[in-house]
Design an enzyme around this catalytic site. Structure first.
Site, short mmCIF file in Angstrom:
data_model
loop_
_atom_site.label_atom_id
_atom_site.label_comp_id
_atom_site.label_asym_id
_atom_site.label_seq_id
_atom_site.Cartn_x
_atom_site.Cartn_y
_atom_site.Cartn_z
N GLU A 267 -10.16 11.84 -10.67
CA GLU A 267 -9.32 11.79 -9.69
C GLU A 267 -8.28 12.95 -9.30
O GLU A 267 -7.97 13.36 -8.22
CB GLU A 267 -8.73 10.43 -9.71
CG GLU A 267 -8.52 9.90 -8.02
CD GLU A 267 -8.22 8.42 -8.18
OE1 GLU A 267 -8.84 7.81 -7.08
OE2 GLU A 267 -7.46 7.97 -8.68
N LYS B 192 -13.26 4.89 2.54
CA LYS B 192 -12.50 3.76 3.12
C LYS B 192 -12.60 3.69 4.68
O LYS B 192 -12.65 2.60 5.02
CB LYS B 192 -11.15 3.94 2.55
CG LYS B 192 -10.95 3.66 1.47
CD LYS B 192 -9.04 3.46 1.21
CE LYS B 192 -8.92 3.73 -0.31
NZ LYS B 192 -7.21 3.77 -0.63
C1 G6Q Z 1 -4.88 6.23 -8.21
C2 G6Q Z 1 -5.39 5.92 -6.96
C3 G6Q Z 1 -6.10 4.65 -6.87
C4 G6Q Z 1 -5.11 3.28 -6.66
C5 G6Q Z 1 -6.03 2.16 -6.00
C6 G6Q Z 1 -5.12 1.10 -5.61
O1 G6Q Z 1 -4.14 7.28 -8.55
O2 G6Q Z 1 -4.42 6.18 -5.96
O3 G6Q Z 1 -6.77 4.18 -7.83
O4 G6Q Z 1 -4.26 3.28 -7.59
O5 G6Q Z 1 -6.44 2.66 -4.87
O6 G6Q Z 1 -3.96 1.00 -4.89
P1 G6Q Z 1 -2.89 0.23 -4.67
O7 G6Q Z 1 -2.29 0.17 -6.05
O8 G6Q Z 1 -2.14 0.55 -3.51
O9 G6Q Z 1 -3.54 -1.24 -4.24
#
Ligand code: G6Q
Length: 550
Positions: free
Chosen positions: A354, A515
């Site tokens: 990522e 998404k």
């Molecule tokens: C990580 C990403 C992603 C994120 C999830 C959960 O670096 O940004 O994996 O952690 O999409 O997001 P939330 O914590 O906002 O629910």
């Protein structure tokens, strides 16, 4: 960087050097220098990195370090530690190092030292963890909490889930700890089916508190809880939140008193040391959690201070670049020889892919070079009975990290010195694999083996070419501090590579499109009447098939 990466003289020198050394076999490199292992081994913060079984010479490493310097790794490193907004597409600093800044030296964001806030939340987490562990925190009906369920996904799941597995030996065993991430109902249903609502505490972990999967699971958990406890007031005793979004937390019905904050300068996949690690802290105790932070911090200091040539994360990063960009290796395997680290490959898959799965440079131009590799892996020895065949004899070059420990957490066997010892067997396999991968077995060696006697046609099949590069990371024992140092090692490796590839490692725009499209498709799947579909013919047909329409 003013010049583009591949125009740098240091890059061109490496490309020329690659042509000179690409054909040299590790057998030759080891034969030439009896002190090779010693020369290419580095110890730092409880970890020993043996990188001698790599297809490099001293000159290679010198040239790679020169590349890192030319790309500004040292300046970029200083900018990160100083809290500069290096995540420029989101206009944020990148300060996971502040979360474990155990020396408490001030770190400023917009002129404000973040350390008092970091320490305040850490203190609240500790008080909460102690209360749950001691039984001072009770459920709505007065019962003790026996189960913790973390609801979160991606960065709000993989870190604590991985570390909980890794440090299970340090956990309070009469507390059940589970992690629910997938929006597939199976995950929450299976995770709660044997739990008692009056004894279960949910930690809803979401930076944004708007993530579809997490909010759906949290609502389901709320309904599960209230179906048994039959009073809205129960939510306050059975739900706490970890988030940056106080408004949404309150809207869900969680008392803001029971919210543990973190900050927008903590990236999801770098958030384990923040309140995102709350379930882990409850499981393993504040003391062990702090010991883990100490390990992270020690590796942070090493990364910040050691010269590039003796800097463990930098060396790992540079070796990765050598194989990825010069040898054309598309993947990198993570092979922990420790069952407790079974989730480490998945965790590093997110951290690395990522962060560095990007194809435009910092100016927004298409990169003209390879960026992040595909990260994959499984614990040894399991993988040996599955996919190692391809690493040994396949047509692809798969650089791999072998991770192991001198001392077992679970000593099982007649004695440490006996042939029954599980751990000696485990580590014999670990060392044997790197030896086999590096040195292989030549046709001449195979031909003299009794197993091919009278069947010379088998020789070719039994030859191991060798020259397959590996790193071995060895530590005394898997402790919280060692786990912290190990994760920080990989975080800073990823950082180093991102700087050299001239990409932004701390955003993740690539997850948005799916998404958005899912947001459009969802109403089409549940519409009462046949919706008008405007997708491509494949997507339209899949939606119709799901709906049972002709
Ligand atoms: C990580 C990403 C992603 C994120 C999830 C959960 O670096 O940004 O994996 O952690 O999409 O997001 P939330 O914590 O906002 O629910």
């Amino acid at each position: 960087m003013t010049s583009r990466l591949t125009d740098l003289p240091e890059w061109k020198a490496l490309a020329a050097h690659y042509e000179e050394v690409r054909g040299i076999h590790l057998r030759e490199l080891f034969a030439r220098d009896p002190r090779r292992a010693e020369r290419f081994t580095l110890s730092a913060e409880g970890l020993m990195l043996d990188y001698s079984k790599n297809r490099v010479t001293e000159e290679t490493l010198r040239r790679l370090a020169a590349l890192a310097r030319a790309c500004g790794v040292e300046t970029a490193r200083a900018a990160m530690f100083a809290g500069q907004p290096i995540n420029r597409t989101e206009n944020r600093p990148v300060l996971h190092v502040a979360l474990r800044n155990r020396g408490n030296t001030p770190i400023y964001v917009k002129g404000v030292d973040v350390m008092p806030e970091v320490n305040r939340v850490l203190a609240r987490m500790q008080a909460f963890a102690r209360d749950v562990r001691s039984g001072a925190w009770r459920g709505f009906t007065g019962k003790r909490i026996r189960a913790i369920v973390n609801i979160g996904i991606g960065g709000s799941d993989l870190g604590p889930a991985m570390a909980y597995e890794a440090l299970k030996a340090y956990s309070q065993r009469d507390l059940t700890v589970r992690f629910v991430s997938n929006v597939d109902a199976t995950h929450i249903v299976e995770a709660t089916r044997d739990l008692v609502p009056a004894e279960t505490l949910f930690i809803v972990t979401s930076k944004t508190f708007t993530t579809q999967e997490t909010m759906t699971n949290a609502q389901t958990a709320r309904a599960w809880c209230l179906a048994a406890l039959k009073d809205e007031k129960a939510v306050a005793r059975h739900f706490v939140a970890v988030s940056t979004n106080a408004k949404e937390v309150a809207r869900f019905g969680i008392d803001p008193q029971n919210m543990f904050e973190f900050w927008d300068w903590v990236g999801g996949r770098y958030s384990l040391c923040s309140a995102v690690g709350l379930a882990l802290m409850v499981a393993i105790s504040p003391e062990h959690f702090l010991a883990m932070l100490d390990g992270f911090h020690a590796m942070d200091r090493h990364f910040a201070q050691a010269p590039l040539e003796r800097n463990m994360p930098v060396i790992l990063g540079l070796l990765g670049i050598w194989y990825n960009n010069f040898f054309g290796a598309a993947t990198h395997a993570i092979l922990p020889y420790d069952q407790y680290l079974c989730r480490l490959p998945a965790y590093l898959q997110q951290a690395d892919m990522e962060s560095n799965g990007k194809s435009v440079d910092r100016q927004g131009r298409p990169v003209g070079w390879q960026t992040g590799p595909i990260i994959w892996g499984e614990p040894g020895t399991n993988g040996q009975h599955a996919f190692y065949q391809l690493i040994h004899q396949g047509t692809k070059l798969v650089p791999a990290d072998f991770i192991g420990f001198c001392k077992a957490v679970n000593e099982v066997g007649l004695s440490r010195a006996s042939r029954d010892d599980h751990h000696a067997k485990l580590m014999a396999n670990c060392f044997a694999q790197t030896e086999a991968l590096a040195f292989g077995r030549t046709a001449a060696e195979v031909a003299t083996a009794t197993e091919v006697a009278g069947r010379p046609e088998l020789v070719a099949h039994k030859v191991f070419e060798g020259n397959r590069p590996t790193n071995t990371i060895l530590a005394d024992e898997l402790t919280p501090a060692v786990l912290g140092a190990l994760i920080a090692l990989y975080e800073h490796k990823i950082f180093t590579q991102g700087v050299i590839w001239d990409i932004f490692s701390f955003d993740q725009w690539g997850v948005q499109l799916g998404k958005e499209l899912a947001g459009k498709i969802l109403p089409e799947l549940i519409a009462q009447t046949e919706p008008e579909l405007r997708h491509d013919s494949s997507t339209n047909a899949l939606i119709r098939r799901y709906r049972g329409e002709p």
